[in-house]
Design a protein around this motif. Structure first.
Motif, PDB file in Angstrom:
ATOM      1  N   UNK A  92       0.804  -1.220   0.000  1.00  0.00           N
ATOM      2  CA  UNK A  92       0.000   0.000   0.000  1.00  0.00           C
ATOM      3  C   UNK A  92       0.842   1.276   0.000  1.00  0.00           C
ATOM      4  N   UNK A  93       2.141   1.137   0.199  1.00  0.00           N
ATOM      5  CA  UNK A  93       3.011   2.307   0.194  1.00  0.00           C
ATOM      6  C   UNK A  93       3.629   2.549  -1.191  1.00  0.00           C
ATOM      7  N   UNK A  94       3.385   1.627  -2.113  1.00  0.00           N
ATOM      8  CA  UNK A  94       3.951   1.762  -3.448  1.00  0.00           C
ATOM      9  C   UNK A  94       3.229   2.862  -4.227  1.00  0.00           C
ATOM     10  N   UNK A  95       3.962   3.467  -5.153  1.00  0.00           N
ATOM     11  CA  UNK A  95       3.413   4.538  -5.981  1.00  0.00           C
ATOM     12  C   UNK A  95       3.583   4.163  -7.448  1.00  0.00           C
ATOM     13  N   UNK A  96       2.509   4.296  -8.218  1.00  0.00           N
ATOM     14  CA  UNK A  96       2.587   4.037  -9.647  1.00  0.00           C
ATOM     15  C   UNK A  96       3.349   5.170 -10.327  1.00  0.00           C
ATOM     16  N   UNK A  97       4.429   4.827 -11.030  1.00  0.00           N
ATOM     17  CA  UNK A  97       5.268   5.868 -11.643  1.00  0.00           C
ATOM     18  C   UNK A  97       5.336   5.768 -13.167  1.00  0.00           C
ATOM     19  N   UNK A  98       4.881   4.655 -13.743  1.00  0.00           N
ATOM     20  CA  UNK A  98       4.971   4.520 -15.193  1.00  0.00           C
ATOM     21  C   UNK A  98       3.963   3.493 -15.682  1.00  0.00           C
ATOM     22  N   UNK A  99       3.377   3.758 -16.854  1.00  0.00           N
ATOM     23  CA  UNK A  99       2.449   2.828 -17.494  1.00  0.00           C
ATOM     24  C   UNK A  99       2.816   2.667 -18.958  1.00  0.00           C
ATOM     25  N   UNK A 100       3.149   1.450 -19.348  1.00  0.00           N
ATOM     26  CA  UNK A 100       3.364   1.083 -20.751  1.00  0.00           C
ATOM     27  C   UNK A 100       2.099   0.362 -21.205  1.00  0.00           C
ATOM     28  N   UNK A 101       1.344   0.980 -22.121  1.00  0.00           N
ATOM     29  CA  UNK A 101       0.042   0.442 -22.514  1.00  0.00           C
ATOM     30  C   UNK A 101       0.025   0.189 -24.007  1.00  0.00           C
TER      31      UNK A 101
END
Length: 472
Positions: A92-101
């Motif tokens: 729960x402490x992780x942060x989304x920093x990048x999305x390859x879609x």
């Protein structure tokens, strides 16, 4: 419109698949419909009791898809990440920093018209295919779009099986465009509003790309309109001119020679043997007796899918209306198509080399973007590429998908990169979602793996010297 049998099939699926759908005695969850356990065997093709293995192959004409239960293999409009049904990582402490879609285009008309003639007119009059130029940063003017018509004085109209249509073949349909808008809205609700990653308008932190095909550009038009509905400016959709690293856009002799070898195996010949009667029957109905139609199920599948996914019925003979393709025949065609795609990208001895020569260059682009995230040099937070089934398939093969059904309309792969802290140091983990669910892979469920481990998995399929490999 779609036959009563087909409409009933969809209604039944919509009503019961949330609790599980009964297929050949097995109670399937929605996600199970992506992973038929017997897909390596030709008995998957010939087992009529499997039907569509829980898959859905119908959608309305000129309307958005009604939406299947989330997670179900829906050929006409595959599921995608959305707020409802999305699960955050356990950290729960992780942060989304990048999305390859990456996604296939939305539903469309067919590439392959029946050689004997099409007995139903296709109507695309409600779809405007824009194709206009503008000076950089210039004022907007007339927005011209392509409109199909037939000049009655054209002497070739009567010389060929006449296609009474207002469509290009292929092109996105109105239903596909509307599906794309919803696709974009859902991506914004999840990755924009909820997770705070995608910016509120396209900027220098966003990378948008398509193949050079009109289909993918049209699809981007819908998705991006849904993603940023209030943005009225322009946005670059990057394409590679001349030699494209997607959609088999570069010359490679080895690609065709490897494919020839794959299609010469005992397994391949067995699948042709067990479907000989089916192929002959379909050939007689549709005048489809050439090797292009009879050597694989690509053309039959393409034609039937495009019809059913846009509110039309299965085809009948152009000269004898009493001879029509049956629902059971179409289902066997779809199962045969699944088998072929699994054989191409998962279940043959040459699969690694075949992925390298087909998709290795683009996989290399993905790897470099992920490496830039790992090295903290990546300037983008969101990269979205609009491509084809022939790109999605080998990428899924490289990721080691357990079983591979034909990558359907708008099928999508989301590689999420999350930043967290491990032993007081920054660390990056990846999750890979396939059409909204965590990918089931030979490497395990890809719900939380070190980013460098994912890079290593993909790196195997990036050729060191693609020119030499293609000329070998």
């Amino acid at each position: 419109m779609a036959s009563t049998h087909i409409m009933l099939t969809r209604a039944m699926a919509a009503g019961i698949v949330a609790q599980g759908v009964l297929v050949a005695g097995a109670n399937l969850s929605p996600v199970d419909t992506f992973y038929p356990p017997g897909l390596n065997s030709t008995s998957y093709i010939t087992s009529s009791g499997l039907g569509t293995y829980g898959g859905i192959y119908t959608a309305p004409a000129n309307e958005a898809s009604q939406g299947s239960p989330y997670g179900v293999y829906d050929y006409c409009s595959m599921p995608h990440p959305r707020v409802n049904g999305y699960e955050l990582p356990s950290d729960r402490h992780a942060k989304l920093v990048y999305l390859e879609y990456m996604q296939r285009h939305q539903r469309r008309t067919m590439y392959n018209l029946a050689p004997g003639g099409e007995n139903q007119p296709f109507d695309c009059s409600s779809f405007e295919a824009y194709l206009y130029g503008s000076q950089a940063h210039g004022a907007n003017g007339v927005q011209a779009f392509a409109s199909v018509y037939t000049d009655p004085s054209n002497p070739f109209v009567d010389a060929l099986p006449y296609i009474n249509s207002t469509c290009f073949f292929p092109q996105l349909t109105t239903g596909g465009f509307l599906d794309g808008i919803q696709h974009g809205k859902d991506l914004w609700a999840l990755y924009g509003e909820k997770l705070g990653l995608i910016p509120s308008s396209p900027n220098n932190k966003v990378w948008l790309r398509s193949s050079s095909a009109t289909l993918t550009q049209q699809s981007a038009g819908g998705v991006l309109r849904g993603l940023w509905p209030h943005y009225s400016g322009s946005a670059p959709l990057h394409q590679q001119a001349g030699v494209d690293t997607v959609n088999s856009g570069y010359p490679c002799n080895a690609r065709s020679s490897i494919l020839s070898s794959i299609q010469s195996t005992d397994e391949w010949n067995e699948h042709l043997s067990v479907t000989a009667e089916l192929r002959q029957s379909l050939g007689d109905i549709l005048g489809a007796t050439s090797s292009a139609w009879q050597s694989t199920f690509d053309h039959f599948s393409d034609n039937f899918q495009a019809r059913l996914c846009n509110g039309y019925e299965l085809p009948c003979s152009f000269t004898d209306a009493s001879k029509c393709v049956s629902q059971q025949q179409a289902e066997e065609v779809f199962r045969a198509g699944d088998w072929e795609w699994n054989h191409y990208w998962r279940n043959n001895s040459l699969v690694t080399k075949y992925i390298q020569v087909t998709e290795g260059l683009f996989i290399g682009e993905i790897v470099r973007r992920l490496q830039a995230v790992s090295g903290k040099t990546q300037k983008y937070v969101y990269a979205h590429t609009f491509i084809h089934d022939g790109d999605i398939g080998p990428i899924l093969g490289a990721l080691g998908i357990d079983q591979l059904r034909w990558p359907a309309m708008a099928s999508n792969i989301a590689i999420e990169v999350w930043e967290t802290t491990v032993q007081q140091k920054k660390a990056y983990y990846a999750r890979v979602l396939y059409s909204g669910h965590t990918l089931r892979s030979i490497h395990g469920n890809m719900d939380w793996i070190p980013l460098n481990q994912l890079i290593d998995i993909l790196q195997v399929y990036v050729p060191e010297n693609i020119v030499a490999l293609c000329n070998s």
